[in-house]
Design a protein around this motif. Structure first.
Motif, short mmCIF file in Angstrom:
data_model
loop_
_atom_site.label_atom_id
_atom_site.label_comp_id
_atom_site.label_asym_id
_atom_site.label_seq_id
_atom_site.Cartn_x
_atom_site.Cartn_y
_atom_site.Cartn_z
N SER A 12 -16.79 -43.78 -65.50
CA SER A 12 -16.05 -42.75 -64.77
C SER A 12 -16.97 -41.58 -64.40
CB SER A 12 -14.90 -42.26 -65.66
OG SER A 12 -14.18 -41.28 -64.97
N ALA A 13 -16.86 -41.15 -63.11
CA ALA A 13 -17.79 -40.16 -62.57
C ALA A 13 -17.85 -38.90 -63.42
CB ALA A 13 -17.37 -39.81 -61.15
N THR A 14 -16.71 -38.48 -63.95
CA THR A 14 -16.69 -37.22 -64.69
C THR A 14 -17.42 -37.39 -66.02
OG1 THR A 14 -14.55 -37.79 -65.57
CG2 THR A 14 -14.56 -36.37 -63.66
N VAL A 118 -9.90 -38.91 -60.38
CA VAL A 118 -10.78 -40.08 -60.24
C VAL A 118 -10.24 -41.34 -60.91
CG1 VAL A 118 -12.87 -38.69 -60.03
CG2 VAL A 118 -12.14 -39.40 -62.28
N SER A 119 -9.52 -41.19 -62.01
CA SER A 119 -9.20 -42.39 -62.79
C SER A 119 -8.03 -43.21 -62.25
CB SER A 119 -8.94 -42.02 -64.25
OG SER A 119 -10.16 -41.66 -64.86
N ALA A 122 -9.45 -46.01 -60.14
CA ALA A 122 -10.22 -46.91 -61.01
C ALA A 122 -9.27 -47.75 -61.87
CB ALA A 122 -11.17 -46.09 -61.87
N ALA A 348 -22.11 -36.84 -52.05
CA ALA A 348 -22.93 -37.33 -53.17
C ALA A 348 -24.30 -36.65 -53.16
CB ALA A 348 -23.09 -38.84 -53.07
N VAL A 363 -18.45 -33.01 -58.98
CA VAL A 363 -18.07 -34.40 -58.72
C VAL A 363 -17.77 -34.53 -57.22
CG1 VAL A 363 -16.43 -36.26 -59.26
CG2 VAL A 363 -17.15 -34.67 -61.06
N GLU A 367 -15.13 -39.79 -55.02
CA GLU A 367 -14.51 -40.12 -56.31
C GLU A 367 -13.01 -39.80 -56.30
OE1 GLU A 367 -16.10 -41.69 -58.60
OE2 GLU A 367 -18.17 -41.39 -57.98
N PHE A 368 -12.62 -38.85 -55.47
CA PHE A 368 -11.22 -38.42 -55.43
C PHE A 368 -10.45 -38.96 -54.22
CE2 PHE A 368 -13.80 -34.95 -57.27
CZ PHE A 368 -13.25 -34.90 -58.53
#
Ligand SMILES: Cc1ncc(COP(=O)(O)O)c(C=O)c1O
Length: 425
Positions: A12-14, A118-119, A122, A348, A363, A367-368
């Motif tokens: 996870s990016a965070t 973000v999650s 995912a 990015a 972030v 991702e969002f």
């Protein structure tokens, strides 16, 4: 099978940015921890004592959680306009695990606001589900624009697809905004018309910067089709204790969904940690000292997030005022030219430059929002409150936390990084 759902997925990016900043700190390099959504505030003494008191409880306990916690959570929701029977409540090791269990149990494709935490995407991918991102209205956050949601549902249905779960975040991460009551009501009506299950993540609902802000739950408008999740990680800064609760709709449909979630829970985490459940029962009963702590935290988050937003605006980034929680989600679109002179052409690249040059965590937008050509990044402001519990407590208690040297120094470093980013290369 695993390879097909996990294709391309990474940590996870965070959490990844958190690890990277930790490594930089250990190497003695300066860091500005604005990537990970953790709260740098001390555990309230009442919670510490309660945990010590319950430490001897070492049974697994019931899968759904102990009666004390489910009853206290039911009371918490009743005080927010959602009468709840304890049987509607399931406890878990953090609300993240509960969100995943609901997405798995719902067995349907998932519509998400763009941007959103973000999650969700995912987790939906891990569950083998397709994700449909729907943009939020300008200045709103945590819920899609109802007109665009309706258009997406029509388009999906024409293509023979049927996203049947809609995730909302009230109040929102990453935008720090609270969606309007009218938008939530409009979305509830659409959910009714299209038979959507709403999954309302309300983990930031107790952290509006202005305590008079209305934080509307979709369960007010569509109680029979809304699952609400929350937890104590943000409001009481105990993310590491892993505790959360979900409220399922009353009635046969809600019970069936709850039972599927209990099946999943029984096969993955068995039960949430028992001592923590007892502490959470005390917290969800909302004793006055914990209510005051949450109010003081929300005020502090508001002051620091507002200062970060102001500093971003000073350099030309665009963003609405943050209203809740501890995130800002600026858009650097107007600054594309000076950024390009730094070799930065996407979100990015922007995040990478900030961490490489200044140890500043953030972030990036994809991702969002899924794949998107946007110069947006999220900054977290809740780790700027001090290096020690003494400093952090002083931050909580200060009338003007921005005047405290450890907070002003961090915010000044934030400004320096932004000035450097946008100055001449
Ligand atoms: C929107 C949102 N939902 C859920 C979570 C997870 O919280 P928990 O600690 O309860 O698993 C987070 C944490 O970052 C979050 O930002």
């Amino acid at each position: 099978m695993l390879a097909s759902t996990m294709g391309g997925m990474k940590v996870s990016a965070t959490l990844a940015i958190n690890q990277e900043l930790l490594a930089r700190r250990q190497a003695g390099q300066p860091v500005l921890p604005m990537g990970f959504g953790e709260v740098g505030l001390p555990v309230h003494p009442r919670l510490r004592h309660a945990l010590a008191e319950h430490a001897g409880r070492n049974g697994y306990g019931p899968v759904a959680g102990v009666d004390e916690l489910r009853t206290a959570a039911a009371g918490y929701w009743a005080r927010r306009g959602l009468p709840t029977d304890p049987a509607q409540v399931v406890a878990g090791p953090g609300s993240k695990a509960l969100l995943y269990a609901v997405l798995l149990a719902a067995e349907a494709d998932v519509a998400l606001p763009a941007p959103s935490w973000v999650s969700y995407a995912a987790q939906a991918t891990l569950a083998g589900r397709r994700v449909w991102h729907v943009p939020v209205e300008p200045g709103q956050g945590g819920a899609p624009d109802p007109a665009r949601l309706a258009a997406m549902l029509a388009e999906a249905s024409a293509a023979g697809e049927a996203p049947r779960v809609l995730v909302l975040t009230v109040a929102d991460n990453p935008t720090g905004r609270v969606v309007s009551t009218a938008t939530v009501a409009a979305i509830a009506a659409l959910a009714e018309a299209h038979d959507l299950l709403i999954l309302s993540d309300e983990i930031y609902a107790d952290l509006p910067h202005d305590p008079d802000t209305v934080v509307p739950s979709p369960a007010w408008f569509a109680p029979e089709r809304t699952v609400v999740t929350t937890g104590l990680s943000k409001s009481l800064a105990v993310g590491g204790w892993r505790t959360g609760v979900a409220r399922f709709p009353a009635g046969a449909r809600g019970e069936a969904l709850r039972d599927r979630v209990l099946t999943i829970a029984s096969e993955i985490w068995s039960a949430a940690p028992l001592p923590v459940q007892h502490v959470a029962a005390d917290a969800f009963a909302e004793p006055v000292e914990l209510r005051q702590r949450i109010l003081a935290s929300a005020r502090l988050h508001g002051q620091v997030a507002a200062s970060a937003a102001a500093r971003l605006r000073t350099v030309g980034a665009l963003l609405p005022d943050p209203q809740a929680g501890f995130y800002v989600y600026p858009d650097f679109a107007e600054l594309a030219e000076p950024l390009a002179r730094r070799g930065i052409t996407d979100a990015a690249g922007l995040s990478r430059w900030l961490v490489d040059q200044h140890g500043l965590g953030s972030v990036p937008a994809p991702e969002f929002e899924g794949p998107v050509d946007a110069l947006r990044v999220r900054f977290t402001t809740s780790m700027l409150y001090g290096e020690s519990d003494t400093e952090r407590l002083a931050s909580l208690q200060a009338d003007d936390p921005l005047a405290l040297p450890w907070i002003s120094a961090q915010l000044d470093r934030f400004s320096e990084a932004l000035d450097d980013l946008l100055g001449s290369p």
